[in-house]
Design an enzyme around this catalytic site. Structure first.
Site, PDB file in Angstrom:
ATOM      1  N   LYS A  50       5.044  -4.379  -5.509  1.00 31.84           N
ATOM      2  CA  LYS A  50       4.335  -5.448  -4.788  1.00 31.84           C
ATOM      3  C   LYS A  50       5.028  -6.807  -4.858  1.00 31.84           C
ATOM      4  O   LYS A  50       4.949  -7.594  -3.917  1.00 31.84           O
ATOM      5  CB  LYS A  50       2.884  -5.560  -5.269  1.00 31.84           C
ATOM      6  CG  LYS A  50       2.033  -4.341  -4.868  1.00 31.84           C
ATOM      7  CD  LYS A  50       0.579  -4.520  -5.260  1.00 31.84           C
ATOM      8  CE  LYS A  50      -0.205  -3.233  -5.010  1.00 31.84           C
ATOM      9  NZ  LYS A  50      -1.644  -3.380  -5.279  1.00 31.84           N
ATOM     10  N   ASP A  78      -5.718  -6.891  -1.224  1.00 27.80           N
ATOM     11  CA  ASP A  78      -6.484  -6.396  -2.381  1.00 27.80           C
ATOM     12  C   ASP A  78      -7.707  -7.270  -2.670  1.00 27.80           C
ATOM     13  O   ASP A  78      -8.807  -6.756  -2.897  1.00 27.80           O
ATOM     14  CB  ASP A  78      -5.596  -6.334  -3.630  1.00 27.80           C
ATOM     15  CG  ASP A  78      -4.614  -5.175  -3.591  1.00 27.80           C
ATOM     16  OD1 ASP A  78      -4.912  -4.147  -2.946  1.00 27.80           O
ATOM     17  OD2 ASP A  78      -3.539  -5.289  -4.215  1.00 27.80           O
TER      18      ASP A  78
END
Ligand code: ATR
Length: 277
Positions: A70, A106
């Site tokens: 990420k 997220d």
């Protein structure tokens, strides 16, 4: 059916075999009879940038990014949005004509899941346990809504470095986590504790007010020991599976042109192979 003109996307991870994203996206593709596919993309860290450029060159629309890529995904982007900047990480890549763009869904996925459970995220202060990437993404979106956010982490140095990266966040000593529960409207476990095969989270809910909502980002099992303990006390609980579903919506919509719904059918499909407890 996949034709020669199919739209392509996938999930980059290392390893990636455990990822449930292909099952989810391909269910939505079938439901909407979209000519497309979403595939697992196992890529070792040293090959990440090469793989992303290759996917783009091969005509992929974009990709999700999971552990451990990420932060590397953030670095390959020509443009990132505020969600990515605040999280310091990217989980959704889009390959546009003008370059690679990145966002982080997220935190918004976590919030959408809370709301889907009837929980108002701005009802009061939030206590987050953990200081990893998930804690940062969730804390960032709560702070952006104006929620007061404290984090408590077993290793204080990691809490301090998260607080340094996210202005406005406050730190609670790990040792005070049980006694302090009375001060919060929302408790979020962002650690891996309670996950199938991992130790349980060391937390005592005796001081939790009746109004506390307890959320867990762990979704294997669906009812973690923390959620079971909270439910036994009559507290409102929010499991982690919904966050996985909600974080997937923006990418699917960008790549495939349809905003998918999260309904009982997709929840049941995704829960089917996850142990309940
Ligand atoms: P991610 O970045 O994906 O969120 P991570 O970097 O592996 O995940 O972070 C895991 C988090 O879970 C950390 O905050 C870790 O605490 P430490 O910083 O003290 O290691 C926390 N964690 C893992 N197991 C834990 C346990 N049994 N009790 C408390 N915290 C735990």
């Amino acid at each position: 059916m996949i034709s020669g003109a199919a739209r392509l996307a996938g999930v980059l991870g290392w390893p990636v075999a455990h990822s449930r994203s292909p099952k989810l996206h391909n269910f939505w593709l079938a439901r909407h009879t979209i000519d497309g596919a979403y595939v697992p993309l196992p890529v070792a860290p040293e090959n990440f940038a090469t793989a992303v450029l290759g996917l783009r060159a091969a005509g992929f629309r974009g990709a999700n990014v999971t552990i451990p890529h990420k932060e590397a995904a953030f670095a390959v982007c020509a443009r990132v949005d505020d969600t990515a900047r605040r999280a310091g990480a990217v989980n959704t890549l889009t390959f546009a004509a003008e370059g690679i763009t990145g966002s982080n869904t997220d935190g918004a996925g976590f919030l959408a899941n809370l709301r889907a459970h009837g929980v108002n995220p701005v009802a009061g202060p939030a206590l987050l346990l953990g200081a990893g990437g998930a804690a940062r993404a969730i804390a960032a979106e709560l702070l952006a809504l104006g929620v007061r956010v404290r984090i408590a982490n077993r290793t204080p140095e990691r809490a301090a470095s998260l607080a340094a990266a996210l202005p406005g966040i406050e730190i609670l000593d790990w040792a005070r986590r049980n006694a302090a529960l009375a001060d919060y409207a929302l408790l979020v476990n962002t650690t891996s504790a309670g996950m199938h095969g991992a130790p349980e989270l060391d937390l005592d809910l005796a001081r939790a007010p009746a109004s506390l909502t307890v959320a867990d980002i762990v979704y294997v099992p669906l009812a973690t020991p923390l959620l079971a303990a909270a439910a036994a006390r009559g507290l409102r609980t929010v499991g982690g599976l919904g966050m996985l579903l909600h974080q997937a919506v923006p990418g699917f919509s960008l790549w495939f042109g349809v905003t998918p719904q999260i309904d009982q059918e997709v929840i049941a499909l995704m829960a089917a192979d996850i142990p309940a407890t």
